[in-house]
Write an enzyme that holds these catalytic residues in place. Sequence first.
Site, short mmCIF file in Angstrom:
data_model
loop_
_atom_site.label_atom_id
_atom_site.label_comp_id
_atom_site.label_asym_id
_atom_site.label_seq_id
_atom_site.Cartn_x
_atom_site.Cartn_y
_atom_site.Cartn_z
CD GLU A 1 49.12 44.80 58.79
OE1 GLU A 1 48.91 45.38 57.70
OE2 GLU A 1 47.53 44.73 58.97
CG HIS B 1 73.22 28.42 46.40
ND1 HIS B 1 74.33 27.99 46.14
CD2 HIS B 1 71.93 27.75 46.94
CE1 HIS B 1 74.12 27.18 45.83
NE2 HIS B 1 72.86 26.71 47.22
CE LYS C 1 45.76 52.24 53.39
NZ LYS C 1 44.75 51.19 53.91
O1 PA5 Z 1 45.62 43.16 58.13
C1 PA5 Z 1 45.27 43.94 57.32
O2 PA5 Z 1 44.10 44.84 58.24
C2 PA5 Z 1 45.41 45.18 56.39
O3 PA5 Z 1 46.09 43.85 55.72
C3 PA5 Z 1 44.26 44.38 55.24
O4 PA5 Z 1 43.67 43.41 55.34
C4 PA5 Z 1 44.99 45.27 54.11
O5 PA5 Z 1 45.02 46.55 54.25
C5 PA5 Z 1 43.06 45.12 53.00
O6 PA5 Z 1 42.06 45.90 53.68
P1 PA5 Z 1 41.12 45.48 53.08
O7 PA5 Z 1 40.84 44.69 53.35
O8 PA5 Z 1 39.62 47.17 54.18
O9 PA5 Z 1 40.64 46.25 51.28
#
Ligand code: PA5
Length: 447
Positions: free
Chosen positions: A287, A308, A422
């Site tokens: 990310e 394996h 989303k």
């Molecule tokens: O790193 C990030 O920003 C995402 O992985 C969020 O943690 C994830 O989408 C969950 O979001 P939230 O904590 O707003 O529910």
Amino acid sequence: MIKIDISQILKFIGKDDIKALEPEIQESILKLENGNGAGNDFIGWMNLASKTDAGLIDAIEDTAKILRENCEVVVVAGIGGSYLGSRAVIEALSNSLAQLVQDKNNPQILFAGHNISEDYLYELTEYLKGKRFGVINISKSGTTTETALAFRLLKKQCEDQRGKADARKVIVAITDAKRGAARVCADKEGYRSFIIPDNVGGRFSVLTPVGLLPIAVAGFNIRELIKGAAEMEARTTSKVAFADNPAAVYAASRNALYRSGKKIEILVNFQPKLHYLSEWWKQLYGESEGKDGKGIFPASVDFSTDLHSMGQWIQEGERTIFETVISVDKVQHKVLVPSDDENLDGLNFLAGKRVDQVNKMAELGTQLAHVDGGVPNIRITVPELSEYWIGQLIYMFEKGCGISGYVLGVNPFNQPGVEAYKKNMFALLNKPGYEEESKKILSRINK
Ligand code: PA5
């Protein structure tokens, strides 16, 4: 000490390639320290360990105690950065068979809100029937569908089984100070709650209540975890010489390999307890770096299991990969291979050896084979799996990630791409506010 060994990448890139990156690495560390790089409003994670608020740690431990005393199961609802950190630490430190072994001293920790599987939620809610369970609802935005959906079901079940007043004692929210449905719900219902700092993104939040509360509920020492992270924080500042800074050496090595055409990094472990640490690491690096058409693709394998299944590809597939191996020096338990008079399985050559010796030879043999096969190998050695060393490892990877992202030339602290699915999902589900998107998407799929 956590040690990083890059000798096995030097067959593929020169020492000079790494040396050439040193100024960029130092510049990136300074950007993080001075807060003048891209995404600088999300670098609160840098000093979470060294500037821990003692009152907050006390409050987390007090809440953990309440959950531990009142629940046989605690469900952590969260997704991505809101669950992977705690799961990584809990699984690294727990009995490998924690899901099966009844531990009288600690509540069982289960996870939800990280998928939208009806079967998963059915099976979870069935399992929880008749059990004294609590819920930690974690969402920074407070509006994430996966988590909100699971929490809606769990909240109702908890209230139905325990009564509203008792449920209030064992439901905890970890969310934004003011915004989002999770905050509104927590305030209205009077739940205990913790705040996710504005300047810490999900994937960097394991040392906030997001990670610390579930870890404390599971019975682990969060003070040791923080202490380990704080020591690594001190080992990775701009004042430390490049060669002594494992985060700098790691960031330089992986960027030098990337520039030489190695586009995929595989995080390798030889301890199944580290499976979720790899999942956490994949989110952290994926990310943070995968944007603007750039970024090393983070993958992971559990060895020797995956030797394996994936071993063939790694040994002889496209030569665009490198490996980063987490090697655990000392394991927690001792199992000796017994001798057998008949030796029907032909294993007497191992008799009297520890199983970990066999594992370590598998590790070394794999490293040699993969390097021979054209796969550069970075090796990170961790003395043992304890709160303290996991804290060090986590911080080393976080710092390495911030540095790496700047060297790559991206903002490592945003994640604009995560929103794309989303929008489509909400349009398809007719969420209020998505009417225009719904029309567009329906005409697209009906064509
Ligand atoms: O790193 C990030 O920003 C995402 O992985 C969020 O943690 C994830 O989408 C969950 O979001 P939230 O904590 O707003 O529910």
